[in-house]
Design an enzyme around this catalytic site. Sequence first.
Site, PDB file in Angstrom:
ATOM      1  N   LYS A  72      25.097  10.566 -11.279  1.00  0.00           N
ATOM      2  CA  LYS A  72      23.771   9.966 -11.103  1.00  0.00           C
ATOM      3  C   LYS A  72      23.480   9.865  -9.620  1.00  0.00           C
ATOM      4  O   LYS A  72      24.355   9.514  -8.828  1.00  0.00           O
ATOM      5  CB  LYS A  72      23.759   8.592 -11.773  1.00  0.00           C
ATOM      6  CG  LYS A  72      22.489   7.771 -11.586  1.00  0.00           C
ATOM      7  CD  LYS A  72      22.601   6.447 -12.355  1.00  0.00           C
ATOM      8  CE  LYS A  72      21.475   5.481 -12.001  1.00  0.00           C
ATOM      9  NZ  LYS A  72      21.615   4.190 -12.710  1.00  0.00           N
TER      10      LYS A  72
ATOM     11  N   LYS B 131      21.941  12.617 -13.953  1.00  0.00           N
ATOM     12  CA  LYS B 131      20.858  11.626 -14.049  1.00  0.00           C
ATOM     13  C   LYS B 131      20.168  11.480 -12.703  1.00  0.00           C
ATOM     14  O   LYS B 131      20.811  11.202 -11.689  1.00  0.00           O
ATOM     15  CB  LYS B 131      21.407  10.276 -14.513  1.00  0.00           C
ATOM     16  CG  LYS B 131      20.341   9.175 -14.605  1.00  0.00           C
ATOM     17  CD  LYS B 131      20.907   7.887 -15.200  1.00  0.00           C
ATOM     18  CE  LYS B 131      19.896   6.748 -15.124  1.00  0.00           C
ATOM     19  NZ  LYS B 131      20.424   5.493 -15.705  1.00  0.00           N
TER      20      LYS B 131
ATOM     21  N   ASP C 115      26.799   2.563 -16.132  1.00  0.00           N
ATOM     22  CA  ASP C 115      26.480   3.278 -14.893  1.00  0.00           C
ATOM     23  C   ASP C 115      27.237   2.580 -13.754  1.00  0.00           C
ATOM     24  O   ASP C 115      26.888   1.467 -13.364  1.00  0.00           O
ATOM     25  CB  ASP C 115      24.979   3.241 -14.600  1.00  0.00           C
ATOM     26  CG  ASP C 115      24.157   4.111 -15.554  1.00  0.00           C
ATOM     27  OD1 ASP C 115      24.677   4.475 -16.629  1.00  0.00           O
ATOM     28  OD2 ASP C 115      22.991   4.391 -15.232  1.00  0.00           O
TER      29      ASP C 115
END
Length: 211
Positions: A151, A180, A89
């Site tokens: 995300k 996400k 991430d």
Amino acid sequence: MQYNKLIDHTLLKQDATPEQIVKLCEEAKQFSFMSVCVNPAYVPLAAQCLKDSDVKVCTVIGFPLGMNLTKTKIEEAQLAIKEGADEIDMVINVGMLKAGHDDYVQEEIRELKSVAGSRILKVIIETCLLTDEEKVRACLAAKKAGADFVKTSTGFSTGGATVHDVALMRQTVGPEMGVKASGGVRTHEDLLAMVEAGANRIGTSNGTKIL
């Protein structure tokens, strides 16, 4: 729907101890979460704890500000993968995006995806710092660069995931790419609202409570 497999069981606090990471991993195995999400320093420990399970090790790169040099992010990701990270991430350089340098943002994501290879790369755009127009541009940069997910948040800035932002991100990236929702997802109702808006992964430190 298997809600447990939507969840990245997360502990990214600065004062997280090794004992707390072990507990996180044990909970992840117990509930069969998709992954644990930990800071790079704890990737080896998490990988050791989870080696006989199907729970993945996720880590964060350029976290939480995203203002590292691209080559630093690349080296950080390479080391994390070597130590056992299954998913990455990364945080974008928000300042460069806001200045209109979308090509910089896109190229950095592309380079990180090249490092990640077949591993999942999620791109944290830090929605709380962006206008809707900037969120769209960030999502398009991530999509063009070949990232697997966009995300919402680090959880360490001025706000977390919102239904509005998740819906906008899903609308922008289309049905195939991952979205996400992370930051402030604390209840079962929060999770359902994010899924309804288009999220197919949830980052939360409240996974056990939610289930």
